[in-house]
Design an enzyme around this catalytic site. Structure first.
Site, PDB file in Angstrom:
ATOM      1  N   TRP A 189       0.868  -1.181   0.000  1.00 24.04           N
ATOM      2  CA  TRP A 189       0.000   0.000   0.000  1.00 24.04           C
ATOM      3  C   TRP A 189       0.900   1.224   0.000  1.00 24.04           C
ATOM      4  O   TRP A 189       1.869   1.301   0.769  1.00 24.04           O
ATOM      5  CB  TRP A 189      -0.934   0.048   1.215  1.00 24.04           C
ATOM      6  CG  TRP A 189      -1.658   1.360   1.233  1.00 24.04           C
ATOM      7  CD1 TRP A 189      -2.708   1.717   0.437  1.00 24.04           C
ATOM      8  CD2 TRP A 189      -1.328   2.518   2.017  1.00 24.04           C
ATOM      9  NE1 TRP A 189      -3.064   3.026   0.681  1.00 24.04           N
ATOM     10  CE2 TRP A 189      -2.229   3.548   1.644  1.00 24.04           C
ATOM     11  CE3 TRP A 189      -0.366   2.786   2.988  1.00 24.04           C
ATOM     12  CZ2 TRP A 189      -2.197   4.822   2.211  1.00 24.04           C
ATOM     13  CZ3 TRP A 189      -0.331   4.062   3.561  1.00 24.04           C
ATOM     14  CH2 TRP A 189      -1.240   5.063   3.176  1.00 24.04           C
ATOM     15  N   GLU A 230      -2.961  -3.010  -2.602  1.00 23.12           N
ATOM     16  CA  GLU A 230      -4.115  -2.441  -1.888  1.00 23.12           C
ATOM     17  C   GLU A 230      -4.467  -1.045  -2.406  1.00 23.12           C
ATOM     18  O   GLU A 230      -3.641  -0.132  -2.390  1.00 23.12           O
ATOM     19  CB  GLU A 230      -3.788  -2.360  -0.390  1.00 23.12           C
ATOM     20  CG  GLU A 230      -4.909  -1.754   0.442  1.00 23.12           C
ATOM     21  CD  GLU A 230      -4.556  -1.647   1.927  1.00 23.12           C
ATOM     22  OE1 GLU A 230      -3.398  -1.935   2.302  1.00 23.12           O
ATOM     23  OE2 GLU A 230      -5.448  -1.256   2.704  1.00 23.12           O
ATOM     24  N   LYS A 232      -7.054   2.490  -2.576  1.00 19.63           N
ATOM     25  CA  LYS A 232      -7.709   3.391  -1.627  1.00 19.63           C
ATOM     26  C   LYS A 232      -8.471   4.451  -2.411  1.00 19.63           C
ATOM     27  O   LYS A 232      -8.080   4.800  -3.525  1.00 19.63           O
ATOM     28  CB  LYS A 232      -6.649   4.033  -0.744  1.00 19.63           C
ATOM     29  CG  LYS A 232      -7.187   4.744   0.471  1.00 19.63           C
ATOM     30  CD  LYS A 232      -6.071   5.063   1.455  1.00 19.63           C
ATOM     31  CE  LYS A 232      -6.626   5.785   2.661  1.00 19.63           C
ATOM     32  NZ  LYS A 232      -5.660   5.922   3.736  1.00 19.63           N
ATOM     33  N   ASP A 263      -9.581  -3.246   1.472  1.00 21.98           N
ATOM     34  CA  ASP A 263      -9.688  -2.684   2.819  1.00 21.98           C
ATOM     35  C   ASP A 263     -11.103  -2.130   2.949  1.00 21.98           C
ATOM     36  O   ASP A 263     -11.531  -1.306   2.127  1.00 21.98           O
ATOM     37  CB  ASP A 263      -8.629  -1.585   2.994  1.00 21.98           C
ATOM     38  CG  ASP A 263      -8.594  -1.026   4.411  1.00 21.98           C
ATOM     39  OD1 ASP A 263      -9.670  -0.653   4.917  1.00 21.98           O
ATOM     40  OD2 ASP A 263      -7.497  -0.916   4.991  1.00 21.98           O
ATOM     41  N   HIS A 266     -11.788   1.611   2.520  1.00 24.06           N
ATOM     42  CA  HIS A 266     -11.201   2.323   1.385  1.00 24.06           C
ATOM     43  C   HIS A 266     -12.136   2.548   0.209  1.00 24.06           C
ATOM     44  O   HIS A 266     -11.707   2.713  -0.927  1.00 24.06           O
ATOM     45  CB  HIS A 266      -9.965   1.557   0.884  1.00 24.06           C
ATOM     46  CG  HIS A 266      -8.785   1.702   1.783  1.00 24.06           C
ATOM     47  ND1 HIS A 266      -7.523   1.320   1.447  1.00 24.06           N
ATOM     48  CD2 HIS A 266      -8.679   2.216   3.035  1.00 24.06           C
ATOM     49  CE1 HIS A 266      -6.679   1.564   2.431  1.00 24.06           C
ATOM     50  NE2 HIS A 266      -7.367   2.103   3.413  1.00 24.06           N
ATOM     51  N   HIS A 290      -8.429  -6.400   4.363  1.00 24.19           N
ATOM     52  CA  HIS A 290      -8.085  -5.587   5.523  1.00 24.19           C
ATOM     53  C   HIS A 290      -9.405  -5.221   6.166  1.00 24.19           C
ATOM     54  O   HIS A 290     -10.087  -4.306   5.724  1.00 24.19           O
ATOM     55  CB  HIS A 290      -7.335  -4.313   5.097  1.00 24.19           C
ATOM     56  CG  HIS A 290      -5.857  -4.498   5.053  1.00 24.19           C
ATOM     57  ND1 HIS A 290      -4.988  -3.458   4.845  1.00 24.19           N
ATOM     58  CD2 HIS A 290      -5.097  -5.602   5.223  1.00 24.19           C
ATOM     59  CE1 HIS A 290      -3.744  -3.924   4.879  1.00 24.19           C
ATOM     60  NE2 HIS A 290      -3.782  -5.217   5.096  1.00 24.19           N
ATOM     61  N   ASP A 298     -12.942   8.698   7.931  1.00 23.16           N
ATOM     62  CA  ASP A 298     -11.798   7.956   8.443  1.00 23.16           C
ATOM     63  C   ASP A 298     -12.033   6.457   8.260  1.00 23.16           C
ATOM     64  O   ASP A 298     -13.134   5.963   8.462  1.00 23.16           O
ATOM     65  CB  ASP A 298     -11.603   8.301   9.926  1.00 23.16           C
ATOM     66  CG  ASP A 298     -10.313   7.714  10.460  1.00 23.16           C
ATOM     67  OD1 ASP A 298      -9.501   7.235   9.641  1.00 23.16           O
ATOM     68  OD2 ASP A 298     -10.121   7.703  11.681  1.00 23.16           O
ATOM     69  N   ASP A 300     -10.274   3.790   9.726  1.00 23.21           N
ATOM     70  CA  ASP A 300      -9.545   2.855  10.591  1.00 23.21           C
ATOM     71  C   ASP A 300     -10.039   2.722  12.018  1.00 23.21           C
ATOM     72  O   ASP A 300      -9.262   2.751  12.954  1.00 23.21           O
ATOM     73  CB  ASP A 300      -8.064   3.233  10.576  1.00 23.21           C
ATOM     74  CG  ASP A 300      -7.456   2.922   9.225  1.00 23.21           C
ATOM     75  OD1 ASP A 300      -7.371   1.736   8.914  1.00 23.21           O
ATOM     76  OD2 ASP A 300      -7.100   3.860   8.485  1.00 23.21           O
ATOM     77  N   ASP A 330      -7.094  -4.314   9.983  1.00 26.90           N
ATOM     78  CA  ASP A 330      -6.346  -3.069   9.768  1.00 26.90           C
ATOM     79  C   ASP A 330      -7.100  -1.878  10.327  1.00 26.90           C
ATOM     80  O   ASP A 330      -8.048  -1.393   9.714  1.00 26.90           O
ATOM     81  CB  ASP A 330      -6.066  -2.864   8.270  1.00 26.90           C
ATOM     82  CG  ASP A 330      -5.226  -1.615   8.034  1.00 26.90           C
ATOM     83  OD1 ASP A 330      -4.615  -1.118   8.997  1.00 26.90           O
ATOM     84  OD2 ASP A 330      -5.191  -1.122   6.886  1.00 26.90           O
TER      85      ASP A 330
HETATM   86  C1  RNT Z   1      -3.808   2.705   4.675  1.00 28.24           C
HETATM   87  C2  RNT Z   1      -3.893   1.260   4.380  1.00 28.24           C
HETATM   88  C3  RNT Z   1      -2.763   0.419   4.869  1.00 28.24           C
HETATM   89  C4  RNT Z   1      -2.310   0.806   6.257  1.00 28.24           C
HETATM   90  C5  RNT Z   1      -1.302  -0.127   6.883  1.00 28.24           C
HETATM   91  C6  RNT Z   1      -0.659   0.458   8.083  1.00 28.24           C
HETATM   92  O1  RNT Z   1      -4.911   3.409   4.346  1.00 28.24           O
HETATM   93  O2  RNT Z   1      -5.092   0.764   4.850  1.00 28.24           O
HETATM   94  O3  RNT Z   1      -3.101  -0.922   4.797  1.00 28.24           O
HETATM   95  O4  RNT Z   1      -3.376   0.921   7.117  1.00 28.24           O
HETATM   96  O5  RNT Z   1      -0.404  -0.539   5.935  1.00 28.24           O
HETATM   97 ZN    ZN Z   2      -5.381  -1.354   4.795  1.00 31.62          ZN
END
Ligand code: RNT
Ligand code: ZN
Length: 436
Positions: A189, A230, A232, A263, A266, A290, A298, A300, A330
């Site tokens: 990523w 990955e 986003k 993810d 994302h 993820h 956000d 995460d 993640d």
């Molecule tokens: C970031 C990605 C990535 C990170 C990690 C720390 O938006 O999701 O995977 O969260 O690599």
């Molecule tokens: Zn991620």
């Protein structure tokens, strides 16, 4: 303490209820046991790593907020924390490590210099625990990532630096896989993107493709290393354009037979990655997930047992693709006990898979195929109040880990005995120290 006998009784009751629907809970538990969630080391220290004593996440469009006490600051602390989390989770997990978490022994090792030897103590640790590992290049928190372009930078020096870094992570990951006897997924990523509307998206994407081609020009056996990419949608500072978009990596992975990492934070807020699984698996062999929780802008937050995680698990189980989807967590939240956060997310994910495995899918499919839409929906609703929690408690019991709320006490004890004794370093005290 939850009474052992009570858990067993509740389980027998649950078993009978599921059996009436044609579901064998014992078989379900042995399937659940084969799902190894990859625990992300970076929840334990807010994506800091060990390059410098007080390393902190810097830039890259990702951010951690919160100053809960006890953040891991050494490899020893991080390992203790991860082991603690694992002791509170039934079944086996994997460890997902970022390149900045190497055992650098206080030496300054830049990203284009990392070697297997910097990760050997992690490999030995994983061997001792009998677990697999996953790996990631770290293309952020570095001066060469400050202008938000790494593998797609127009500056050849910067680009080459990151190409070298990622190449090295593949080599390290392959060696990890070889030594551990289970393939390591190396997930790429990068933060590349721009805050405002760019005029030239195309060159960055061409450069990213070229960089990836060069990185992947070296082949490693699939039994040691699996490469994943990955995408986003946007990050802080890359609101208007992300070079590695979903279309970019989907195209790249399909053409080059790489894993696609989805993810869950994302995509657009109403887009669910659960829906993407059966589409992408028509064209690539494997996926990496993820599992995260997006909240507004956000991506995460700590994973909880919500509709999104349920759909992910249901889609994987219903399509019978558990062996083709790799599941990792993640998220990073420093506002609550970090190890508690890791356990909450891992348990929520396990619960979602358990819930999906306890579904009488065959019966629901028959309703669907014969146009019985009312029956399909009615049973899907009924399943939500079936005693799957009792099955999970029993799964904890037979794995000798705390069932129900008992794990909360363990986390509280760990906070008192271990985390609260670590020297607090927060932004404010650091600034004061620097001012001295
Ligand atoms: C970031 C990605 C990535 C990170 C990690 C720390 O938006 O999701 O995977 O969260 O690599
Ligand atoms: Zn991620």
């Amino acid at each position: 303490m939850i009474d052992k006998k009570a858990i067993e009784n509740e389980y027998q009751n649950a078993k009978a209820q599921y059996s009436a629907l044609g579901v064998n809970t014992n078989e379900v538990l042995s399937k659940l046991d084969k799902i190894n969630i990859s625990l992300h080391c970076w929840q334990a220290d807010d994506v800091g790593g060990f390059e410098t004593p007080d390393a902190e996440l810097g830039g890259g469009g990702i951010q951690v907020t919160g100053n809960c006490q006890g953040k891991a600051k050494t490899i020893g602390q991080l390992r203790n924390d991860i082991e603690k989390a694992m002791s509170l989770l039934p079944g086996k997990q994997r460890l997902n490590l970022h390149a900045i978490y190497g055992d650098f022994e206080g030496k300054k090792i830049d990203r284009d210099q990392i070697e297997v030897k910097h990760f050997q103590s992690w490999i030995d640790w994983a061997k001792r625990l009998g677990i697999g590992m996953d790996f990631n290049p770290t293309c952020f928190s570095h001066p060469y990532a400050d202008d938000n372009f790494t593998l797609s930078s127009k500056d050849r020096v910067i680009r080459n630096f990151w190409i070298e870094h990622v190449k090295r992570t593949r080599k390290i990951a392959a060696e990890m896989g070889k030594q551990l006897g289970t393939p390591v997924i190396n997930n790429i990523w990068i933060p590349d993107g721009s805050k405002d509307t760019p005029v030239d998206r195309n060159t960055h994407r061409t450069l990213l493709k070229e960089s990836l081609d060069e990185i992947f020009s070296e082949e490693y056996p699939k039994k040691y290393l699996k490469d994943s990419v990955e995408s986003k949608l946007f990050g802080i500072g890359s609101e208007s354009m992300v070079v590695g978009s979903h279309e970019f990596y989907m195209g790249y992975a399909v053409k080059n037979n790489k894993l696609i990492c989805l993810d869950s934070g994302h995509f657009h807020p109403t887009e669910q990655i659960g829906d993407k699984i059966s589409s992408l698996l028509q064209f690539v062999e494997e996926l990496l997930l993820h599992v995260s929780r997006g909240v507004r802008w956000d991506s995460d937050h700590v994973v909880i047992f919500n509709d999104e995680i349920q759909l992910i698990a249901q889609e994987i189980v219903r399509a019978n693709v558990l062996d083709r989807v790799n599941i990792g967590l993640d998220y990073f939240d420093g506002s609550l006990n970090r190890i508690g956060a890791l356990v909450i997310g891992a348990r929520a994910t396990q619960l979602a898979f358990l819930f999906a495995l306890l579904e009488p899918t065959k019966m629901l499919k028959e309703f669907e195929e014969s146009g019985k839409n009312f029956e399909r929906l009615a049973f899907l609703e009924l399943l939500k109040t079936k005693p799957f929690g009792a099955v999970y408690d029993y799964y904890c019991l037979i794995n000798n880990v705390p069932a129900g709320e008992d794990y909360i006490k363990e986390i509280q004890k760990y906070e008192v005995d271990v985390l609260s004794k670590r020297t607090p370093v927060n932004n404010l005290s650091k600034k004061l120290m620097e001012a001295d």
